[in-house]
Design an enzyme around this catalytic site. Structure first.
Site, short mmCIF file in Angstrom:
data_model
loop_
_atom_site.label_atom_id
_atom_site.label_comp_id
_atom_site.label_asym_id
_atom_site.label_seq_id
_atom_site.Cartn_x
_atom_site.Cartn_y
_atom_site.Cartn_z
N GLY A 239 0.63 -1.14 0.12
CA GLY A 239 0.16 0.17 0.03
C GLY A 239 0.80 1.34 -0.03
O GLY A 239 0.18 2.32 -0.12
N CYS A 343 -13.74 3.49 -28.80
CA CYS A 343 -15.05 4.10 -28.99
C CYS A 343 -15.68 4.05 -27.66
O CYS A 343 -16.78 3.54 -27.47
CB CYS A 343 -15.93 3.20 -30.08
SG CYS A 343 -14.77 2.99 -31.62
C1 LIG Z 1 -3.03 -4.96 -4.05
C2 LIG Z 1 -2.55 -5.65 -2.82
C3 LIG Z 1 -1.20 -5.28 -2.40
C4 LIG Z 1 -0.29 -4.46 -3.08
O1 LIG Z 1 -0.68 -3.09 -2.77
P1 LIG Z 1 0.29 -1.98 -3.26
O2 LIG Z 1 -0.31 -0.82 -3.02
O3 LIG Z 1 0.44 -2.16 -4.93
O4 LIG Z 1 1.59 -2.12 -2.60
C5 LIG Z 1 -0.83 -6.10 -1.25
N1 LIG Z 1 -1.69 -7.09 -0.52
C6 LIG Z 1 -2.88 -7.10 -1.08
C7 LIG Z 1 -3.53 -8.17 -0.25
C8 LIG Z 1 -3.35 -6.54 -2.04
O5 LIG Z 1 -4.49 -6.87 -2.43
#
Ligand SMILES: *Cc1c(COP(=O)(O)O)cnc(C)c1O
Length: 423
Positions: A239, A343
């Site tokens: 995240g 489109c």
């Molecule tokens: C998408 C996801 C991540 C990665 O998130 P980033 O924002 O790309 O770092 C990590 N863990 C889970 C469970 C996810 O769904």
């Protein structure tokens, strides 16, 4: 931050000009910097070197097997969300003991494949899934290692489509139900409870949502201990945000500094699942200008890439910086919409964007496109998916070729009753 730089007014990736790449593989295409990828994964790893940890790279951000191999060589595992991702990870040589499996809709088949591969653990998202894993593992005569994914009800302060840890979201198990589910899980003979997982969202630019979520999880781990359930793995998800325009996201070192004090007395292996922060700024998508189309309302710059190649602007109204591959001599700006050939009115790469004036044939680089770029590409409007290249110093490595028209109809058949001639 990344290795896309101007040299003599020409945009380069490492030591290769983007013009040369366009000449070699055509446009549109995705371009990744090896050097940036390596620096990012190492920065993450080093930031946490004082804490026992495993990085499970979230491969949905970019799942090309060359990138996965690179991550595996750097010691990283994989966070997977489907059987297809498991297949890719194993093909690429990611050790199964570093693979964790998330997602709210794992099927029986996918669970079986993952158990056969002996992955590290499932991140379980519901009571129903827990039962199914138990059943499948029972049929196979094995024990499945699981973490329960907790939804800590934290607002990550990001785009609603990429918030995953709020009460109303479909992910994880609500904190108030968690204890009960852990107890249930610990009594299932074919389940071994080993961890707690949480992932609250993507493109986070502040640290407090991480620490707030972690505090809730640590309290839960304490409670579980009292109940005789010992947690060995603490998975804090991914995240961490990146800079698309003027965001100033925390560095992995900042994240480590913020959470380390909270982990002092914890005897757990930390698992992290970064995706975007590793690959996002390591890639660009290159496209060529087809036409300038002036209407009464505005100018549209029509390019050869579209929403099927890079969906983020259409899906999230995401901002991607756009750079001219050859720096224009005049710095006069014009406010335009940069749109693709598809489109749909939602087919745009940038809206109301002030850019130096373009002419037909100009190459443009859509920056920060390494994450959730190619992996979200589709064949909409029967557009072949574009090539991906990995640049390493002076070299261009094609890591995925452009799809052909034959690829477009692979697997399709015309049933016999329709096989009469058409005229
Ligand atoms: C998408 C996801 C991540 C990665 O998130 P980033 O924002 O790309 O770092 C990590 N863990 C889970 C469970 C996810 O769904």
């Amino acid at each position: 931050m990344h290795d896309f730089h101007y040299h003599d007014n020409q945009l380069y990736c490492e030591n290769v000009s983007l013009e040369e790449i366009a000449h070699k593989v055509g446009t549109p295409c995705y371009i990744y910097s090896h050097k940036t990828l390596v620096r990012h994964i190492r920065a993450f790893d080093q930031a946490f070197n004082a804490i026992p940890h495993t990085i499970a790279y979230a491969m949905k951000a970019n799942s090309n097997i060359a990138i996965l191999r690179l991550m595996a060589q750097e010691g990283s595992g994989a966070d997977i969300v489907s059987g297809g991702e498991l297949f890719r990870a194993l093909e690429a040589g990611v050790p199964s003991q570093k693979i964790v499996f998330a997602g709210v809709g794992k099927s029986g088949d996918e669970i079986e494949q993952a158990l056969k591969a002996d992955i590290l653990m499932f991140n379980v998202e519901s009571a129903g899934e827990l039962q199914l894993i138990h059943e499948v593992a029972g049929n196979m005569g094995v024990r499945a290692r699981v973490a329960l994914r907790i939804n800590p009800d934290i607002d990550p302060k990001t785009h609603p489509y990429i918030s995953t840890g709020l009460k109303k979201s479909k992910f994880g198990i609500g904190a108030e139900r968690a204890l009960e589910e852990f107890k249930t899980a610990s009594e299932l003979t074919h389940i071994e409870v080993v961890g707690v997982h949480c992932h609250i969202g993507s493109q986070l630019t502040e640290l407090t949502p991480f620490t707030d979520a972690l505090k809730k999880i640590l309290a839960l781990i304490e409670t579980l201990k009292v109940q005789g359930i010992n947690i060995r793995y603490l998975n804090i998800g991914g995240g961490l945000g990146i800079t698309y325009s003027d965001e100033v996201p925390p560095h992995p070192k900042d994240l480590a500094a913020a959470i380390s004090p909270l982990l002092q007395d914890l005897k757990c292996q930390l698992i992290m699942e970064p995706g975007r922060s590793i690959v996002g700024n390591a890639g660009v998508m290159m496209t060529r200008v087809l036409y300038n189309k002036d209407t009464e309302a505005k100018r549209f710059v029509v390019v050869d890439a579209a929403m099927n190649d890079l969906l983020r602007p259409s899906l999230y109204e995401a901002y991607h910086d756009i750079q001219h591959v050859r720096k224009p001599s005049s710095s006069r700006l014009k406010t335009v919409d940069i749109v693709g050939p598809i489109c749909e009115s939602g087919d745009f790469l940038a809206k109301e964007r002030a850019v130096p004036e373009t002419v037909s044939g100009d190459l443009l680089a859509v920056m920060s496109a390494g994450a959730y770029g190619f992996t979200m590409a589709s064949n909409y409007n029967s557009r072949p998916r574009v090539p991906e290249v990995l640049i390493q110093d002076h070299e261009i490595h094609v890591i995925r070729t452009r799809e052909t028209y034959a690829d477009l109809i692979r697997g399709e058949t015309i049933p016999a009753f329709l096989k009469k001639s058409t005229s």
